[in-house]
Structures are given as structure tokens and as C-alpha cells.
Design a protein around this motif. Structure first.
Motif, short mmCIF file in Angstrom:
data_model
loop_
_atom_site.label_atom_id
_atom_site.label_comp_id
_atom_site.label_asym_id
_atom_site.label_seq_id
_atom_site.Cartn_x
_atom_site.Cartn_y
_atom_site.Cartn_z
N PHE A 1 33.00 46.44 32.23
CA PHE A 1 33.45 45.68 31.06
C PHE A 1 32.24 45.34 30.19
O PHE A 1 31.10 45.51 30.62
N LEU B 1 30.71 42.26 27.42
CA LEU B 1 30.89 40.89 26.96
C LEU B 1 30.05 40.73 25.70
O LEU B 1 28.88 41.10 25.69
N GLU C 1 31.65 35.24 23.16
CA GLU C 1 32.96 35.62 23.67
C GLU C 1 33.16 35.08 25.09
O GLU C 1 32.20 34.93 25.84
N LEU D 1 35.15 36.03 28.55
CA LEU D 1 35.98 36.99 29.27
C LEU D 1 36.52 36.30 30.52
O LEU D 1 35.74 35.79 31.33
N VAL E 1 31.57 34.30 31.29
CA VAL E 1 32.48 35.05 32.17
C VAL E 1 33.19 33.96 32.97
O VAL E 1 32.56 33.24 33.74
N CYS F 1 39.93 31.77 27.03
CA CYS F 1 39.32 33.10 26.96
C CYS F 1 39.74 33.91 25.72
O CYS F 1 40.84 33.74 25.21
N ARG G 1 39.12 37.40 25.91
CA ARG G 1 39.62 38.59 26.58
C ARG G 1 39.87 38.28 28.04
O ARG G 1 39.27 37.35 28.59
N ILE H 1 42.88 45.11 31.35
CA ILE H 1 41.86 44.36 30.62
C ILE H 1 42.16 44.47 29.15
O ILE H 1 42.65 45.51 28.68
N GLN I 1 42.56 42.09 25.10
CA GLN I 1 42.61 40.84 24.38
C GLN I 1 43.58 39.90 25.08
O GLN I 1 44.61 40.33 25.59
N ARG I 2 43.26 38.62 25.08
CA ARG I 2 44.03 37.64 25.83
C ARG I 2 45.53 37.68 25.51
O ARG I 2 46.37 37.73 26.41
#
Lengths: 576, 308
Positions: free
Chosen positions: A308, A310, A314, A316, A480, A493, A495, A507, A509-510
Motif C-alpha cells: 500500500f 500512504l 492521509e 490509512l 496508519v 480514515c 482510506r 483496499i 477510499q473509505r
């Protein structure tokens, strides 16, 4: 108050409990009605668990009961001699506890522990009591009952143990079942299974249920009537619908407002234009197992090919149930255990770095742990604790360090006076703030938060989440955020990555992952989350069937087939 | 299981090798000269040198030790300097009385220690608890030879409850075994007490009480088995300490065991006997620990020897 005309089955009248000078429950009154479910809710220290222990007559010896009565069957349980109380316990009133992992005797088989209860209360032969135990395990849907009877608790999973606990409490078909946080220690899908089982048993046996829980979602799913407690006082007593729709007490309103509700957040701010700060590619963590002389070398494959990115500013979220590898992933990101694959922090490769070479990079990635009680050294002052990272990274001047610590404490909402004190003088929420201040000390770019709000009460949790958001905006931090709590993840979050059996299964976008889940496991997980909303009571029946979890123990050199992902929308990938 | 046993036996042999080496080395470096002891005060240097040569004491240390090991592999523990008979025979004749005393001693130790521990834990912070713990402290800290003499004086001489000494009947074993048991029980009572208190606070005890079980059943079926688990490896370790007590108590009570033999041998610098007794004790300790390790899985199903 509702017009309950029937006589209550059990009533607590003006109950007070004291420890020394301290009054922990005062003047509490409520009634249990036959066949109904009453939930007592409140934050830690509200006295809800002590109330349930008082009903069972299991309060610690140091507790005193200056006033009150608990009426059951025309008798006051508080004045009943211990010998008679023993006959009521387990027979007329059953109880299950929070910790299924430690609530069963490790040296006795499941069968022995069940049969012991039956034979205590009923004059049955060995064969008949075994028959009863078997029937009750069947009723709580334990598979392979005959095998289970001969097994020891450590051979069962947490969910299975809690089923055994329920079976044990229900063996003599008690009229009242007290459940003290029965699902708090369990994963969300297991929680759903247990709640469903309790509903079924209640219907089958007409049991009256008294449930103690801090989780408003569970309250909304289960309760007929609710008692809200705070600091030993009754704040509100109301039917569940009234409580959620028109709460009266200010405390109830505050509590309900603090509860994050899944599905109430809109679209997150997109961070796709921001620069990448952390890039993880094909991360694998295997723990080698010690084998015998002639056995094949094996390893626990904890994390498999996790990738992934980050971006700056942001968050995650990594969600999943226990054993899915989310915490191990967090530790690997901190270079705290050996791994394969690549982790790039601000373009610099972390894999293979050790000692002095790793030290400068550690400034940029820090961690906040789950348990604020265990993660602060009790022998150090707050100045030492928060200043320690500064000292390690070369700020030798005490005056400069003190100034920086004051600044940090102010950022997390604590005063400078806190510096001289020790961690035991602070509450859980304050301690977590101290942990956050410590993590911030070196101006990191990335913070790994492993279940960092899970141990906190909802109102404190809400404050800490706000703090994390504020700090993110101020310093362009990237998080994270590892958690099992979907609602909290949604709240914080941008994502979300869903992990199952060491791999990311979904995985994106939220709002995509949580609002439009594509992978069956994500769907199952989301459908198990109890909602603090009386209009959206869920039917957990479909969750009673367990899904197959692959065995993480594999031959040491086993190569897992590479997981392929399918793009569903913009920034939303699902394992196929 | 086979792998576990093989590994344990291999370790045990290494331990025994170490024990014999250290004992032999210590005795070699001792300023006391066995040849002079045997020859007596008035002996000439020639006589002493002669004796020394006969016994092989003029050889360098490694050769002496090597010869001893060679004999040991053939089951030969050597010959006593003083009594001129096989060490294995001397020990063999005294092994049974010692094992009897040891068995009875450990039994008393456990009964007294575990019993005191249970009472102290259940009556925590009461007068009884403080008294028992004070007694256990006196027990573990009193020197064995003084305690043994005092017991002999009070219970045998003054009160006449027990015979003064002797061997052969059951009544003879009681006082020496009780002495050993009382003195050693302090460790057990303290350990059982703290272990019981810890278990009493466990969640599964609350569960047991919530099932409506009687107090006795909770204590004896749920608390005690869990509390006793950490005590079992202690018994294995304790055999070593016990051997020390055995030497003193057997000598005081005139018990014809290997403790008494060791006592005499030490006074006479009878090296083969001292090393022999030490080796036999080491074997006993190793066996005791192995037995303890094999017993624990029978009580605690979570412990699996195959994994170790």
C-alpha cells in the motif's frame, strides 16, 4: 416510565455499595421483568459490573452494602445466608463474564466443568448429567460436541469458550441470566454470533436477561429497557426506543453523541495529489517455528504480500479480526521485526537497516500503542518519558528539552505541571495523550497507531480522535490507524485496507470500502457491526456459519500464490 | 516423547560429568592430605609417599580424574581409602534407608507446607496467616544441626514421644522425617500461599463460584490443582537442598543412610566415598527433576513435553 403491570422477577431497590469511604454505587433501583432484556450501560467506573456482582453475591470481601435490597422470589438476596445463595447461583441465576479466555478452569475438561454444575444443583447420575451437558452445547451450536466435551479450554477459540460459558450458565435453565460485557473481548463477527445465540436461547427458554455493556451498539441490538449509569449514579432508566430517540438525561445525550456511528460520514477529502510518504511493497512476515528432528521446517505466515502507499496528511485504516496480521504489519513498518519486501519511508528503503543506520529514520516514523497503562514506564516522570526520544536523538541540554516537552504537552492538551508527575497519577485518556506527545516529540512524518483508542471510554475516545485529527491538520501527519472498530475507522480514515489471514482483501477510499464493500469478507465484517440505532436492528443468523480461515502455519519455504486485485472504482481494489 | 527423553538423558550425562569434575577438582585442591590421614601422625615421609603412590594420588590431576571416569563407566565407583571396600557396596547398603527417610521427609514437607500455605492464603492478612508465615520463616532460616539437636532433646529425651535413634521400625523414622519436613516446609508454604492468592483472583474462580459450587469444592477442585502446578518443579529442585539436610539429620539421629556415610567420609578425607556420594546425589537430583517434568503434564494439560 413504562406501565409495566406485571410484578418484576427481580428488583434492585436503593442499592448502595461502598469500598471504605468511597461510595461506588449509590441509591440504584431498577427491575427485571420476566422474559425481557435489561441493559445496564455506562463508562468505566460507573459501577455497572459491581451491581451485577452484588446480585450474584460475589462482591469482594472489602465491599460494604450500607443500604438497599435485591428482591428475588420474595427473598432479599443481600440478606440470604451464603449457603442458600450458593443454591441460587447457577440454578436460578446464571452468569457469564467478559473474558472467555480466562473464565474457564484450564486444568479441567469442558465436560467436567459442565457436569460439575449440573450435579451441584440436580440429583442426576453421571450419564444423565453428561447428556444434559451435551444437549446444552448443541443448543449453543458448538460443533463436534462429543470431541469438545473431552477438550481443555486452551484447545478452543475465544468464541467457542464463550459458547461453553453460556452453555454452563444455561445448564440448569436459570430464570435470570446476567451477562457482564459478554462480547467485549471478542471479534466483531464472533460478537454477532454470541448475541444471536443469546437471543435464541432467551426465546427458547424464556430467560430474563440482564446485560452489562459499554457498547451502545450492543444495547440497541439487544435491550428492551436500558439503565444508564455514571459514577455510581443512575442517570436514566427508559425503554430502549425512548432512550435512543428522546434521551432525557444530559449524560445520556453526551454519551450518545460521542458514539461513532458507522455509515454517517460523507466522502473523505481526497489526498491523491499529495506526495507519497510511505510505500510498502510485497511485505511478508514469517515467524519460523521450532520443529522436531524429523519434521519439515515450518513457519507462521503472518503477513503475505501486503502492499500500500500512504500520502502526506492521509490516514490509512487497517481493519481486520484478531490474527489477521494487522498488528504485525504495524510492527514491521516500525522495523521492529524481520520481514521481506520493501518499505520506503520518504523514498528511503528501510529493509535491512539496523542500529545507527536506522536511528535517523526512526525520527520520521513513530508509534502509539494500544494500552496506555502498560506503555508508560511507571518509574519515570512525564518529563523523562516525553523527553526520552529527544535525548536519544541528541538533545542533551535539559533546558531545551524541558521547553520542548512543555510545548508538546500543550499540543496534546495537558498543562506543563504534568511534567513532574508519574504516569499512575493520570487517567487512561490523559495517558494516551502523553503517549501521543511522546510520539510527536521528534516531529515524525508518519505515526502508526495500533488500536490506540480501543481501551478508552467512548467520550474520551472521541476527544483523542479529535486530537489526532487536529494534529494531522497542523503538522501534515500521516497515520496508519490499525483498529478492529469499523465505526472509529470510518470516523478517522481517508482510506481503508481490510486484512484477512495475512493479506489485504480490499483496499480503497473509505466511503468505497465501507459503503460499497465488494469482498465477501468485508461484507461479512460490516454486517456484524451492531448499530447504535434501534430502527436498524440486525439479524445475525447468517453469521452463525463460520467461514474457513486458512491455517497460517505452512512449510517454511512455501510461496503463497500472488493475490490478484480487481479495480472496482477509482482507488478501490478487491482481491479476486 | 522419545526425542524428549533422549535429549534429557544426554543433558543429564553432561550434568553428571560436570558434577564429578567439580567435586574431584575441589577435593584435589583441598589442603587436607588423605595419605597423611591414613598413615597417622607418626608416619615417616617415605611411608606417606608410599601410600600416596598406592592410592594413585601422585598422578597428575587429569590422570586421576580420567581413571575415575574410566571406572565409573564400568559401574566402578572406586574403593574407600579407609574401609578398603567398594564404594558402590558402601553406598548400596545405605541407599534404602536414605530413600525411606527422603520419601517420608518430602511427604511431611508437602503435607505441612501445602497445608500451611492453604490456610494462610484463605485467611489472608489474618493473625493465623501472619503466625504461619512467621513460623515458616523461622523454619527456613534455622540451621539444621541445631534444630535437629533441639528436636531430639525435646521430643525424644524430655517428652519421650519418639525413640532416641535407631533404625528398623516405623516409629524410628518419624522424628528425623518430621525434622526434615518441618525445616523444609517453609519454602512450600510461602510458595503455595502466594500461588493460591494469585489463583483466587483468577476469573475462573469467579466462574466456579457463580456456578454455585460450595466453598470446599472451589478451593480443592479449582484453586488447589492450579496453585500446585508451580510447586511440582520445586520438588525436583528441592531434592538437592534435601541432600544437604540429610547429611546433618542422619548424623544427628544416627540414621544409617548415605548422609551419615558422607559425614564420616568428609571427616576422614575419604575421597572416593565423597565423590561417590556426590555422584549418587546428582543422579537423584537429575532423576527427581525428570520425574517432576514428566508429572506436570498429567496435571496441567497445557504443558506438552513433546514441544520442549
Amino acid at each position: 416510565m413504562t406501565a409495566e403491570t406485571s410484578r418484576p422477577l427481580l428488583s434492585v431497590e436503593r442499592l448502595s455499595i461502598e469500598f471504605g469511604e468511597k461510595r461506588v454505587v449509590s441509591d440504584l433501583s431498577f427491575a427485571l421483568h420476566s422474559g425481557k432484556t435489561l441493559c445496564i450501560t455506562g463508562e468505566s467506573g460507573s459501577g455497572k459490573s459491581l451491581t451485577s456482582l452484588a446480585i450474584m453475591g460475589l462482591l469482594p470481601k472489602t465491599a460494604r452494602l450500607p443500604s438497599g435490597a435485591i428482591m428475588f422470589d420474595g427473598k432479599d438476596l443481600l440478606r440470604l445466608p451464603e449457603r442458600q445463595m450458593q443454591h441460587l447461583r447457577g440454578q436460578a441465576i446464571g452468569m457469564i463474564f467478559q473474558e472467555p479466555m480466562t473464565s474457564l478452569n484450564p486444568l479441567m475438561t469442558v465436560g467436567q466443568q459442565l457436569e460439575e454444575t449440573v450435579r451441584r444443583h440436580e440429583p442426576l447420575s453421571r450419564r444423565e448429567s453428561k447428556q444434559r451437558a451435551r444437549a446444552m452445547l448443541d443448543a449453543v451450536r458448538v460443533p463436534n460436541v462429543d470431541k469438545r466435551l473431552g477438550q481443555y479450554p486452551h484447545e478452543l477459540s475465544g468464541g467457542m469458550r464463550q459458547r461453553v460459558m453460556i452453555a454452563m450458565a444455561m445448564l440448569c435453565q436459570p430464570r435470570v441470566l446476567i451477562a457482564d460485557e459478554p462480547t467485549t473481548a471478542l471479534d466483531v463477527t464472533i460478537q454477532a454470533q454470541i448475541l444471536e445465540l443469546m437471543r435464541e436461547l432467551q426465546q427458547a427458554f424464556g430467560t430474563t436477561l440482564l446485560m452489562i455493556t459499554h457498547d451502545m451498539g450492543v444495547v440497541a441490538e439487544m435491550a428492551d429497557e436500558v439503565v444508564v449509569m455514571n459514577q455510581g449514579l443512575l442517570e436514566e432508566r427508559a425503554p430502549v426506543r425512548t432512550l435512543f430517540k428522546t434521551p432525557q438525561a444530559a449524560y445520556t445525550k453526551k454519551l450518545l453523541a460521542a458514539v461513532p456511528v458507522l455509515g454517517t460520514m460523507g466522502k473523505p477529502v481526497s489526498k491523491t495529489k499529495e506526495p507519497v510518504v510511505l510505500e510498502v511493497k510485497d511485505l511478508k512476515v514469517h515467524f519460523p517455528l521450532r520443529g522436531g528432528w524429523f519434521e519439515e521446517a515450518r513457519a507462521i505466515h503472518a503477513v503475505e504480500n501486503v502492499s500500500f502507499t500512504l500520502r502526506q496528511g492521509e490516514t490509512l485504516g487497517i481493519v481486520g479480526e484478531s490474527g489477521c496480521g494487522k498488528s504485525t504489519t504495524g510492527k514491521a513498518l516500525m522495523n521492529m521485526l524481520p520481514y521481506e519486501g520493501s518499505i520506503k519511508l520518504l523514498g528511503r528503503e528501510l529493509n535491512g537497516l539496523k542500529g545507527e543506520a536506522l536511528k535517523p529514520l526512526r525520527q520520521d516514523i513513530q508509534m502509539i500503542f494500544q494500552d496506555p497503562y502498560a506503555s508508560l514506564n511507571p518509574r519515570k516522570t512525564i518529563l523523562d518519558l516525553v523527553g526520552e526520544p529527544l535525548l536519544i536523538h541528541g538533545m542533551k541540554n535539559l533546558k531545551l528539552r524541558t521547553e520542548r516537552v512543555v510545548e508538546l504537552l500543550e499540543q496534546v492538551g495537558l498543562s506543563a505541571e504534568a511534567m513532574e508527575r508519574y504516569s499512575h497519577m493520570f487517567s487512561g485518556g490523559q495517558r494516551q495523550r502523553i503517549c501521543i506527545a511522546r510520539a510527536l516529540a521528534l516531529n515524525p512524518k508518519v505515526i502508526i497507531a495500533d488500536e490506540s483508542v480501543s481501551a478508552l471510554d467512548v467520550s474520551v475516545q472521541a476527544q483523542v480522535l479529535e486530537l489526532l485529527e487536529r494534529l494531522q491538520k497542523e503538522y501534515q501527519l500521516s497515520y496508519v490507524f490499525i483498529s478492529h472498530d469499523m465505526a472509529v475507522v470510518e470516523r478517522l480514515c481517508h482510506r481503508v485496507a481490510v486484512m484477512f489471514s495475512g493479506q489485504i482483501v480490499e483496499i480503497g477510499q473509505r466511503d468505497q470500502v465501507l459503503g460499497n464493500p465488494q469482498h465477501p469478507y468485508t461484507q461479512r465484517l460490516l454486517s456484524a457491526v451492531p448499530m447504535p440505532d434501534v430502527d436498524r436492528r440486525k439479524d445475525f443468523k447468517s453469521l452463525l456459519r463460520d467461514i474457513e480461515v486458512p491455517d497460517p502455519v505452512k512449510p517454511r519455504n512455501y510461496q503463497i500464490p500472488r493475490q490478484a486485485y480487481k479495480a472496482i472504482g477509482i482507488d478501490h481494489f478487491v482481491a479476486v | 516423547m522419545l526425542a524428549f527423553m533422549t535429549r534429557r538423558v544426554a543433558y543429564s550425562l553432561l550434568i553428571l560429568l560436570g558434577v564429578t569434575l567439580i567435586t574431584y577438582l575441589l577435593l584435589y585442591m583441598l589442603p587436607a592430605d588423605p595419605a597423611r590421614q591414613i598413615a597417622g601422625r607418626s608416619a615417616t615421609p617415605e611411608v606417606i609417599a608410599n601410600i600416596r603412590h598406592q592410592l594413585g594420588l601422585d598422578l597428575p590431576f587429569y590422570q586421576q580424574y580420567f581413571n575415575y571416569l574410566k571406572g565409573l563407566l564400568q559401574g566402578d565407583l572406586g574403593r574407600s581409602f579407609i574401609q578398603r571396600s567398594e564404594v558402590s557396596e558402601l553406598i548400596g547398603a545405605r541407599l534404602v534407608p536414605s530413600l525411606q527417610l527422603m520419601g517420608m521427609g518430602i511427604l511431611f514437607e508437602l503435607i505441612i507446607g501445602v497445608g500451611m500455605g492453604i490456610i494462610a492464603a484463605l485467611k489472608r492478612d489474618s493473625f493465623a496467616d501472619r503466625l504461619l508465615m512467621a513460623l515458616s520463616f523461622v523454619g527456613v532460616s534455622s540451621p539444621q544441626f541445631i534444630a535437629a539437636m533441639l528436636f531430639l532433646y525435646f521430643f525424644a529425651v524430655k517428652l519421650g514421644w519418639f525413640p532416641m535413634g535407631g533404625y528398623g521400625e516405623f516409629r524410628h523414622i518419624l522424628l528425623p522425617a518430621l525434622t526434615l519436613g518441618l525445616l523444609g516446609s517453609g519454602w512450600y508454604s510461602r510458595m503455595v500461599r502466594s500461588s493460591m492468592i494469585e489463583i483466587l483472583h483468577q476469573d475462573f474462580i469467579r466462574t466456579a463460584r457463580a456456578k454455585g459450587l460450595s466453598r470446599a469444592r472451589v478451593v480443592f477442585r479449582h484453586v488447589l490443582p492450579n496453585a500446585i502446578v508451580p510447586v511440582i518443579p520445586m520438588i525436583g529442585i528441592d531434592i538437592g537442598i534435601f541432600m544437604g539436610g540429610l547429611v546433618v539429620v542422619e548424623s544427628v539421629f544416627g540414621w544409617p543412610g548415605i548422609g551419615q556415610l558422607a559425614w564420616q567420609a568428609i571427616q576422614q578425607v575419604d575421597i572416593p566415598v565423597i565423590v561417590g556420594v556426590t555422584t549418587v546425589s546428582a543422579v537423584a537430583i537429575v532423576l527427581g527433576n525428570l520425574l517432576a517434568d514428566l508429572t506436570i503434564p498429567l496435571i496441567d494439560p497445557r504443558i506438552d513435553v513433546k514441544k520442549h
